[in-house]
Design a protein around this motif. Sequence first.
Motif, PDB file in Angstrom:
ATOM      1  N   GLN A 221      12.769 -57.070  63.366  1.00 25.88           N
ATOM      2  CA  GLN A 221      13.261 -57.942  63.288  1.00 25.88           C
ATOM      3  C   GLN A 221      14.371 -58.577  62.122  1.00 25.88           C
ATOM      4  O   GLN A 221      15.054 -59.153  62.409  1.00 25.88           O
ATOM      5  N   PHE A 222      14.580 -57.001  61.461  1.00 25.85           N
ATOM      6  CA  PHE A 222      15.846 -57.380  60.826  1.00 25.85           C
ATOM      7  C   PHE A 222      16.923 -57.449  62.006  1.00 25.85           C
ATOM      8  O   PHE A 222      18.083 -58.280  61.967  1.00 25.85           O
ATOM      9  N   ALA A 223      17.106 -57.081  62.689  1.00 23.60           N
ATOM     10  CA  ALA A 223      18.019 -56.335  64.024  1.00 23.60           C
ATOM     11  C   ALA A 223      18.143 -58.184  64.842  1.00 23.60           C
ATOM     12  O   ALA A 223      19.184 -58.093  65.181  1.00 23.60           O
ATOM     13  N   TYR A 224      17.387 -58.241  65.139  1.00 18.31           N
ATOM     14  CA  TYR A 224      16.973 -59.639  65.681  1.00 18.31           C
ATOM     15  C   TYR A 224      18.178 -60.796  64.924  1.00 18.31           C
ATOM     16  O   TYR A 224      18.138 -61.891  65.013  1.00 18.31           O
ATOM     17  N   GLN A 225      17.274 -60.807  63.725  1.00 17.34           N
ATOM     18  CA  GLN A 225      17.486 -62.233  62.716  1.00 17.34           C
ATOM     19  C   GLN A 225      19.053 -61.338  62.168  1.00 17.34           C
ATOM     20  O   GLN A 225      20.030 -62.106  62.330  1.00 17.34           O
ATOM     21  N   TYR A 226      19.441 -60.248  62.108  1.00 14.87           N
ATOM     22  CA  TYR A 226      20.597 -59.893  61.540  1.00 14.87           C
ATOM     23  C   TYR A 226      21.543 -58.987  62.453  1.00 14.87           C
ATOM     24  O   TYR A 226      21.555 -58.721  61.926  1.00 14.87           O
ATOM     25  N   PRO A 227      21.959 -59.214  63.757  1.00 12.49           N
ATOM     26  CA  PRO A 227      22.242 -58.495  64.553  1.00 12.49           C
ATOM     27  C   PRO A 227      24.021 -58.191  63.924  1.00 12.49           C
ATOM     28  O   PRO A 227      24.485 -57.095  64.371  1.00 12.49           O
ATOM     29  N   GLU A 228      24.849 -58.823  62.941  1.00 12.74           N
ATOM     30  CA  GLU A 228      26.194 -58.471  62.867  1.00 12.74           C
ATOM     31  C   GLU A 228      25.654 -57.705  61.635  1.00 12.74           C
ATOM     32  O   GLU A 228      26.851 -56.820  60.931  1.00 12.74           O
TER      33      GLU A 228
ATOM     34  N   THR B  86      23.862 -55.341  61.862  1.00  9.66           N
ATOM     35  CA  THR B  86      23.153 -53.786  61.856  1.00  9.66           C
ATOM     36  C   THR B  86      23.688 -53.290  63.859  1.00  9.66           C
ATOM     37  O   THR B  86      24.382 -53.153  64.437  1.00  9.66           O
ATOM     38  N   GLU B  87      23.898 -52.097  62.996  1.00 11.01           N
ATOM     39  CA  GLU B  87      24.752 -50.559  64.011  1.00 11.01           C
ATOM     40  C   GLU B  87      24.013 -50.215  64.542  1.00 11.01           C
ATOM     41  O   GLU B  87      24.858 -49.831  66.101  1.00 11.01           O
ATOM     42  N   ARG B  88      22.389 -49.786  64.272  1.00  9.70           N
ATOM     43  CA  ARG B  88      21.750 -49.357  64.839  1.00  9.70           C
ATOM     44  C   ARG B  88      20.344 -49.560  64.890  1.00  9.70           C
ATOM     45  O   ARG B  88      20.553 -49.737  63.376  1.00  9.70           O
ATOM     46  N   LEU B  89      19.318 -49.147  65.704  1.00  7.17           N
ATOM     47  CA  LEU B  89      18.697 -49.093  65.496  1.00  7.17           C
ATOM     48  C   LEU B  89      17.954 -47.689  65.667  1.00  7.17           C
ATOM     49  O   LEU B  89      17.788 -47.325  67.062  1.00  7.17           O
ATOM     50  N   MET B  90      16.758 -47.450  65.262  1.00 10.00           N
ATOM     51  CA  MET B  90      16.017 -46.520  64.967  1.00 10.00           C
ATOM     52  C   MET B  90      14.455 -46.703  64.834  1.00 10.00           C
ATOM     53  O   MET B  90      14.100 -46.845  63.753  1.00 10.00           O
TER      54      MET B  90
END
Length: 330
Positions: free
Chosen positions: A119-126, A128-132
């Motif tokens: 949800q964080f990566a979706y709401q704040y892609p700017e 988020t550098e990577r997602l694990m």
Amino acid sequence: MVDTPAPSAEPLCATRFVTIHGHRRAYVLAGRPIGTAPVVLLLHGLACDHHDWDPVIPELAADYTVLAPDFLGHGESAKPRGDYSPGGYANGMRDLLTVLGIDKVTVVGHSFGGAVAMQFAYQYPERTERLMLVDPGGLGPEVTVLIRALALPGYDLGLRVLTLPGVRQVNTGALRLLGRLGGRATRDLGEVASILDSFKDAGKRYAVHKLVTGVIDVRGQNVSMRDRAYLTEAMPLCVVWGADDRVLPASHAAVASALAPKARVVVMPDAGHFPHKDHPGEFAGLLTDFIASTRPATYSRARWRRLLRSGGTAPELAPVDVATVQGEGA
């Protein structure tokens, strides 16, 4: 106001506190000073706290700035009446990062924390550098009956009885004893014992019930990354699962592989729902390699707009054997 004692006077994983929106938030900040290294944001799972990451923080702290907060309703953070949805938690992580002066992160989420990470990566892609994602929620309806029970109307009375003085010690002791047997079906019972012990706190019981009823219904998990998985094309993604997970089945790793073909998907053998605790050295190495071998995502509004307009539809997934992704990317 942020309470941050002098780093030289603190142990590595000393808990710090900051008040945001009138609520105290607990967190650990370890490793390299902010602004001198990539930042790794570690998000714990349902009914847990930042101590779940203690086995991997020392190794990660050698190369990164490591931030491990307690969600509201968990650990040493406040437990108010409030928003305990994945979106609400994502907002809280944005606010914490802003207060601490952190701009971008590699976000690592375990279990329910994985749903918050998505949800964080979706709401704040700017930001988020990577997602694990580590044994994350949101990849299928299946979930253990123990978590489903937390959504039932009589949950509070049941937990109060189970955590009465004396009763609690017997229950947690039995669970820890079974957990030490080392079998695949009992491997995580020591963690279950710690969670059960924490439910003596009425505020936590309330928070977890609110959280669970928001993401689980009679058919299981009702939150899903499936309809938005196509957005991960704009961001490096790694999915890690314990092969012996009895909370969220390892078959969900194959779902992640099918939804996000560019993702690195690793199923760790001889690991349960907490692979970062079962094999901390291997896990820390996997995360380090993921960071070192990928470029941080750079947010482009135009590219994000193109992805949204493409409306990537969720594919009908054929059954995929977890063995097809086991060990991949290791």
